[in-house]
Write an enzyme that holds these catalytic residues in place. Sequence first.
Site, PDB file in Angstrom:
ATOM      1  N   ARG A 105       0.874  -1.177   0.000  1.00 29.26           N
ATOM      2  CA  ARG A 105       0.000   0.000   0.000  1.00 29.26           C
ATOM      3  C   ARG A 105       0.906   1.219   0.000  1.00 29.26           C
ATOM      4  O   ARG A 105       1.687   1.417   0.940  1.00 29.26           O
ATOM      5  CB  ARG A 105      -0.920   0.006   1.221  1.00 29.26           C
ATOM      6  N   HIS A 132      -7.312   0.717  -6.466  1.00 26.15           N
ATOM      7  CA  HIS A 132      -7.498  -0.146  -5.286  1.00 26.15           C
ATOM      8  C   HIS A 132      -8.194  -1.434  -5.743  1.00 26.15           C
ATOM      9  O   HIS A 132      -9.353  -1.697  -5.414  1.00 26.15           O
ATOM     10  CB  HIS A 132      -8.339   0.598  -4.242  1.00 26.15           C
ATOM     11  N   GLN A 135     -10.059  -4.064  -3.346  1.00 27.84           N
ATOM     12  CA  GLN A 135     -11.379  -3.664  -2.850  1.00 27.84           C
ATOM     13  C   GLN A 135     -12.464  -4.069  -3.843  1.00 27.84           C
ATOM     14  O   GLN A 135     -13.556  -4.499  -3.462  1.00 27.84           O
ATOM     15  CB  GLN A 135     -11.412  -2.150  -2.626  1.00 27.84           C
ATOM     16  N   ASP A 220     -17.215   7.171  -2.018  1.00 30.51           N
ATOM     17  CA  ASP A 220     -15.986   7.073  -1.219  1.00 30.51           C
ATOM     18  C   ASP A 220     -15.750   8.449  -0.597  1.00 30.51           C
ATOM     19  O   ASP A 220     -16.428   9.428  -0.948  1.00 30.51           O
ATOM     20  CB  ASP A 220     -14.823   6.663  -2.151  1.00 30.51           C
ATOM     21  N   CYS A 260     -16.310   1.474   0.347  1.00 26.02           N
ATOM     22  CA  CYS A 260     -15.116   0.702   0.723  1.00 26.02           C
ATOM     23  C   CYS A 260     -14.751   0.892   2.189  1.00 26.02           C
ATOM     24  O   CYS A 260     -14.087   0.052   2.780  1.00 26.02           O
ATOM     25  CB  CYS A 260     -13.950   1.078  -0.184  1.00 26.02           C
ATOM     26  N   ARG A 288     -13.435  -8.792   2.041  1.00 32.57           N
ATOM     27  CA  ARG A 288     -12.022  -8.566   1.741  1.00 32.57           C
ATOM     28  C   ARG A 288     -11.215  -9.824   2.081  1.00 32.57           C
ATOM     29  O   ARG A 288     -10.317 -10.221   1.353  1.00 32.57           O
ATOM     30  CB  ARG A 288     -11.483  -7.362   2.545  1.00 32.57           C
TER      31      ARG A 288
HETATM   32  N1  NVA Z   1      -9.914   6.717  -1.680  1.00 32.02           N
HETATM   33  C1  NVA Z   1      -9.567   6.291  -0.348  1.00 32.02           C
HETATM   34  C2  NVA Z   1      -9.789   4.822  -0.185  1.00 32.02           C
HETATM   35  C3  NVA Z   1      -9.492   4.289   1.190  1.00 32.02           C
HETATM   36  C4  NVA Z   1      -9.673   2.806   1.314  1.00 32.02           C
HETATM   37  C5  NVA Z   1      -8.116   6.661  -0.065  1.00 32.02           C
HETATM   38  O1  NVA Z   1      -7.272   6.474  -0.951  1.00 32.02           O
HETATM   39  O2  NVA Z   1      -7.828   7.150   1.017  1.00 32.02           O
HETATM   40  N1   CP Z   2     -11.227  -0.163   2.348  1.00 30.26           N
HETATM   41  C1   CP Z   2      -9.963  -0.208   2.796  1.00 30.26           C
HETATM   42  O1   CP Z   2      -9.008  -0.468   2.036  1.00 30.26           O
HETATM   43  O2   CP Z   2      -9.855   0.016   4.122  1.00 30.26           O
HETATM   44  P1   CP Z   2      -8.500   0.248   4.938  1.00 30.26           P
HETATM   45  O3   CP Z   2      -7.944   1.581   4.512  1.00 30.26           O
HETATM   46  O4   CP Z   2      -8.937   0.238   6.375  1.00 30.26           O
HETATM   47  O5   CP Z   2      -7.541  -0.854   4.633  1.00 30.26           O
END
Ligand code: NVA
Ligand code: CP
Length: 305
Positions: A105, A132, A135, A220, A260, A288
């Site tokens: 990540r 992502h 997800q 989101d 998500c 997940r």
């Molecule tokens: N768009 C959000 C998704 C989090 C799971 C982010 O990148 O923070």
């Molecule tokens: N939806 C998701 O990826 O959640 P986290 O940021 O908690 O991993």
Amino acid sequence: MSARHFLTLLDLSADELAYLIQRGITIKNGLKTHGPTYTPFSNRTLAMIFEKSSTRTRVSFETAMAQFGGHALFLSPRDTQLGRGEPIGDTARVLSEMVDAVMIRTFSHAGLEEFAAASTVPVINALTDDYHPCQLLADVMTWTECRGSVKGKTAVWIGDGNNMCHSWINAARQFGFNLRICCPEGYDPRHDILEAAGECVTLVRDPAEAVKGADLVTTDVWASMGQEEEQAKREKAFAGFQVTEALLDLAAPDAIFLHCLPAHRGEEISTTLLDDPRAVVWQEAGNRLHAQKALIEFLLLGKVD
Ligand code: NVA
Ligand code: CP
């Protein structure tokens, strides 16, 4: 043979993705019936590099490895040499000598690609600024569990044209559903990603028009990780794009709502939306675990059935 990576949904074929959804459902049912007795990853290790925060992603990958009889290593740039400037490619080569797969990540998608290019073990995108895909495995699995085949159905994305939106676009291409995207001007998804999707994706500016008759509605956060300083500006730009029960009433009578998570109640969703029976976000979050078990199993062992 070089390792298969999962950096976007386009790295697998439509058939392979369809297989993963069904396999995730089978694995979930097996866990419910027999408990965690299926342990194909005995002595296998997954390295998990987190440069951004996470609850669901960390817990689901770590639990997946534990239940499958393997082990997961949490690595943060704060405590590894990555944070002190060791080149990404060197880190990838070193980890490839020791672990069976790597989950990352991070911010830069190009950085993830650089890592994958140097890695001889499968690399999984657990969120970048651009995508992502993990997800979306859970999201399509949830939609399938709730309503059967997603082929030819219509989903609506409301909000920011961000990493999740890009992965929804790729999902529409790969799973064969229609996607309406409804973002305020200036917050559209990337043009090249949109254009590559062709006719299965359309842009609609008005949320009420976008959700009309839709089978699924999703959104989101307005400010993603790394955009915290834009919060106030984005709250203004996204006013009018909140998903509410009344907006969902314009969708099909059996429409479902996905998010998500984490969610910001009172911003992108009304304060009570997650309590509405159309919101299946807890099932979505739980999936997940199962969808990613199917993914890791596929990357390490190929199709199993
Ligand atoms: N768009 C959000 C998704 C989090 C799971 C982010 O990148 O923070
Ligand atoms: N939806 C998701 O990826 O959640 P986290 O940021 O908690 O991993």
